[in-house]
Design a protein around this motif. Structure first.
Motif, mmCIF file in Angstrom:
data_model
loop_
_atom_site.group_PDB
_atom_site.id
_atom_site.type_symbol
_atom_site.label_atom_id
_atom_site.label_comp_id
_atom_site.label_asym_id
_atom_site.label_seq_id
_atom_site.Cartn_x
_atom_site.Cartn_y
_atom_site.Cartn_z
ATOM 1 N N VAL A 99 0.751 -1.182 -0.065
ATOM 2 C CA VAL A 99 -0.077 -0.011 -0.005
ATOM 3 C C VAL A 99 0.849 1.251 -0.025
ATOM 4 O O VAL A 99 0.415 2.516 0.227
ATOM 5 C CB VAL A 99 -0.911 -0.031 1.032
ATOM 6 C CG1 VAL A 99 -1.980 -1.081 1.162
ATOM 7 C CG2 VAL A 99 -0.220 0.137 2.441
ATOM 8 N N GLU A 100 1.940 1.060 -0.343
ATOM 9 C CA GLU A 100 2.919 2.238 -0.351
ATOM 10 C C GLU A 100 2.699 3.575 -1.070
ATOM 11 O O GLU A 100 2.702 4.600 -0.679
ATOM 12 C CB GLU A 100 4.427 1.928 -0.526
ATOM 13 C CG GLU A 100 5.429 2.972 -0.566
ATOM 14 C CD GLU A 100 7.003 2.509 -0.752
ATOM 15 O OE1 GLU A 100 7.827 2.985 -0.099
ATOM 16 O OE2 GLU A 100 7.106 1.633 -1.743
ATOM 17 N N ASP A 101 2.080 3.012 -2.206
ATOM 18 C CA ASP A 101 1.966 4.144 -3.551
ATOM 19 C C ASP A 101 0.276 4.456 -3.261
ATOM 20 O O ASP A 101 -0.229 5.436 -3.956
ATOM 21 C CB ASP A 101 2.091 3.683 -4.780
ATOM 22 C CG ASP A 101 3.550 3.415 -4.969
ATOM 23 O OD1 ASP A 101 4.242 4.150 -4.249
ATOM 24 O OD2 ASP A 101 3.946 2.436 -5.705
ATOM 25 N N GLN A 102 -0.240 4.248 -2.220
ATOM 26 C CA GLN A 102 -1.758 4.494 -1.843
ATOM 27 C C GLN A 102 -1.821 5.342 -0.896
ATOM 28 O O GLN A 102 -1.034 5.728 -0.251
ATOM 29 C CB GLN A 102 -2.643 3.167 -1.769
ATOM 30 C CG GLN A 102 -2.492 2.398 -2.819
ATOM 31 C CD GLN A 102 -3.309 0.903 -2.359
ATOM 32 O OE1 GLN A 102 -4.099 0.799 -1.397
ATOM 33 N NE2 GLN A 102 -2.864 -0.085 -2.925
ATOM 34 N N ASP A 103 -2.998 5.983 -0.591
ATOM 35 C CA ASP A 103 -3.408 6.824 0.532
ATOM 36 C C ASP A 103 -3.182 6.208 1.874
ATOM 37 O O ASP A 103 -3.865 5.315 2.065
ATOM 38 C CB ASP A 103 -4.983 7.154 -0.088
ATOM 39 C CG ASP A 103 -5.253 8.171 1.231
ATOM 40 O OD1 ASP A 103 -4.623 8.504 1.957
ATOM 41 O OD2 ASP A 103 -6.448 8.778 1.035
ATOM 42 N N PRO A 104 -2.409 6.939 2.642
ATOM 43 C CA PRO A 104 -2.080 6.284 3.847
ATOM 44 C C PRO A 104 -3.331 6.269 4.787
ATOM 45 O O PRO A 104 -3.397 5.537 5.759
ATOM 46 C CB PRO A 104 -1.028 7.354 4.606
ATOM 47 C CG PRO A 104 -0.993 8.372 3.641
ATOM 48 C CD PRO A 104 -1.469 8.263 2.335
ATOM 49 N N SER A 105 -4.265 7.202 4.354
ATOM 50 C CA SER A 105 -5.607 7.045 5.268
ATOM 51 C C SER A 105 -6.191 5.667 5.185
ATOM 52 O O SER A 105 -7.178 5.521 5.822
ATOM 53 C CB SER A 105 -6.485 8.119 4.996
ATOM 54 O OG SER A 105 -7.068 8.021 3.739
ATOM 55 N N LEU A 106 -5.857 5.009 3.916
ATOM 56 C CA LEU A 106 -6.395 3.568 3.821
ATOM 57 C C LEU A 106 -5.834 2.717 5.163
ATOM 58 O O LEU A 106 -6.226 1.407 5.077
ATOM 59 C CB LEU A 106 -6.114 3.035 2.527
ATOM 60 C CG LEU A 106 -6.747 3.915 1.514
ATOM 61 C CD1 LEU A 106 -6.345 3.359 0.160
ATOM 62 C CD2 LEU A 106 -8.374 3.814 1.523
ATOM 63 N N CYS A 107 -5.058 3.281 5.631
ATOM 64 C CA CYS A 107 -4.066 2.198 6.746
ATOM 65 C C CYS A 107 -4.950 2.264 8.251
ATOM 66 O O CYS A 107 -4.918 3.533 8.606
ATOM 67 C CB CYS A 107 -2.766 2.383 6.860
ATOM 68 S SG CYS A 107 -1.864 2.116 5.263
ATOM 69 N N PHE A 108 -5.088 1.334 8.721
ATOM 70 C CA PHE A 108 -5.867 1.294 10.149
ATOM 71 C C PHE A 108 -4.792 0.494 10.960
ATOM 72 O O PHE A 108 -4.397 -0.683 10.601
ATOM 73 C CB PHE A 108 -7.173 0.632 10.152
ATOM 74 C CG PHE A 108 -8.220 1.404 9.266
ATOM 75 C CD1 PHE A 108 -9.074 2.313 9.737
ATOM 76 C CD2 PHE A 108 -8.098 1.252 7.925
ATOM 77 C CE1 PHE A 108 -9.826 3.177 9.303
ATOM 78 C CE2 PHE A 108 -8.898 2.161 7.167
ATOM 79 C CZ PHE A 108 -9.778 3.059 7.800
ATOM 80 N N PHE A 109 -4.452 1.118 12.163
ATOM 81 C CA PHE A 109 -3.557 0.416 13.106
ATOM 82 C C PHE A 109 -4.063 0.408 14.729
ATOM 83 O O PHE A 109 -4.787 1.511 15.239
ATOM 84 C CB PHE A 109 -2.205 1.533 12.984
ATOM 85 C CG PHE A 109 -1.141 1.022 13.827
ATOM 86 C CD1 PHE A 109 -0.036 0.328 13.505
ATOM 87 C CD2 PHE A 109 -0.765 1.899 15.049
ATOM 88 C CE1 PHE A 109 0.929 -0.066 14.195
ATOM 89 C CE2 PHE A 109 0.466 1.491 15.815
ATOM 90 C CZ PHE A 109 0.958 0.527 15.430
ATOM 91 N N ALA A 110 -3.868 -0.549 15.194
ATOM 92 C CA ALA A 110 -4.317 -0.952 16.803
ATOM 93 C C ALA A 110 -2.703 -1.309 17.161
ATOM 94 O O ALA A 110 -2.243 -2.228 16.738
ATOM 95 C CB ALA A 110 -5.195 -1.789 16.749
ATOM 96 N N ASP A 111 -2.496 -0.624 18.405
ATOM 97 C CA ASP A 111 -1.250 -1.117 19.114
ATOM 98 C C ASP A 111 -1.437 -0.606 20.703
ATOM 99 O O ASP A 111 -2.355 0.626 21.136
ATOM 100 C CB ASP A 111 -0.222 -0.146 18.387
ATOM 101 C CG ASP A 111 1.397 -0.819 19.147
ATOM 102 O OD1 ASP A 111 1.966 -1.442 18.044
ATOM 103 O OD2 ASP A 111 1.895 -0.661 20.188
ATOM 104 N N ASP A 112 -0.579 -1.189 21.487
ATOM 105 C CA ASP A 112 -0.739 -0.868 22.818
ATOM 106 C C ASP A 112 0.551 0.269 23.534
ATOM 107 O O ASP A 112 0.310 0.663 24.528
ATOM 108 C CB ASP A 112 -0.764 -2.188 23.899
ATOM 109 C CG ASP A 112 0.624 -2.769 23.843
ATOM 110 O OD1 ASP A 112 1.523 -2.456 23.037
ATOM 111 O OD2 ASP A 112 0.823 -3.893 24.315
ATOM 112 N N SER A 113 1.198 0.602 22.305
ATOM 113 C CA SER A 113 2.054 1.622 22.767
ATOM 114 C C SER A 113 1.803 2.879 22.205
ATOM 115 O O SER A 113 1.524 3.175 21.002
ATOM 116 C CB SER A 113 3.321 1.161 22.015
ATOM 117 O OG SER A 113 4.548 2.286 22.189
ATOM 118 N N ALA A 114 1.604 3.994 23.109
ATOM 119 C CA ALA A 114 1.187 5.066 22.771
ATOM 120 C C ALA A 114 2.227 5.980 21.602
ATOM 121 O O ALA A 114 1.538 6.553 20.676
ATOM 122 C CB ALA A 114 0.930 6.205 23.789
ATOM 123 N N PRO A 115 3.521 5.632 21.939
ATOM 124 C CA PRO A 115 4.212 6.467 20.770
ATOM 125 C C PRO A 115 4.022 5.721 19.481
ATOM 126 O O PRO A 115 4.079 6.319 18.332
ATOM 127 C CB PRO A 115 5.669 6.254 21.222
ATOM 128 C CG PRO A 115 5.402 5.964 22.595
ATOM 129 C CD PRO A 115 3.986 5.511 23.116
#
Length: 160
Positions: A99-115
């Motif tokens: 997805v590198e050449d696509q709109d980054p808003s298409l990426c969804f991310f969940a993580d337990d680290s605030a940074p």
């Protein structure tokens, strides 16, 4: 006598990651598996700071095998390996996920680290902080939840 500074990854896996009794620390999570299976998204991609073998062991022990299209992990053998929250690691994950050449808003991310969550948001991703309910409230990312299975409450568009 020859001294080498190279790491034998098999030795590392055996003595460090492979030595962790994951089967005693983790249990299968059928609720998480069902939630991930029911997601209506194009690609499900893992993005971890763990090494590949450790990540695959965790996936197996949790009962999450076969749910993901791929995984971005830390390759400790690379001299200058990158990991979250470094911006380069997020770029690497996008490239590896295709997805590198696509709109980054298409990426969804969940993580337990605030940074990590904050960097995902800076990259233009939709970012969800999975936080401990007993700690201070979080403002990381666009959403905060207590468990990954709560993802459905903040991103309902991915479930029918």
């Amino acid at each position: 006598m020859v001294l080498s500074t190279e790491i034998d990854i098999r030795d590392y896996d055996t003595k460090v990651d492979g030595g962790l009794p994951l089967e005693k620390l983790l249990t299968p999570n059928p609720e998480l598996r069902a939630m991930i299976e029911s997601m209506q998204v194009g690609r499900k991609w893992l993005f971890t700071n763990a090494g590949e073998n450790h990540a695959r062991r965790v996936i197996r022990v949790l009962g999450l095998e076969g749910l993901f299209h791929g995984m971005t992990y830390c390759n400790y053998l690379e001299p200058q390996f990158v990991c979250k929250p470094d911006r380069k690691s997020f770029t690497k994950a996008m490239r590896e996920a295709g997805v590198e050449d696509q709109d980054p808003s298409l990426c969804f991310f969940a993580d337990d680290s605030a940074p990590n969550v904050d960097m995902a948001a800076k990259m233009g991703w939709t970012a969800v902080h999975v936080m401990d309910k007993f700690k201070d409230p979080s403002t990381a990312g666009q959403y905060q939840i207590e468990s990954l299975v709560d993802l459905q409450t903040v991103l309902p568009q991915f479930w029918r």
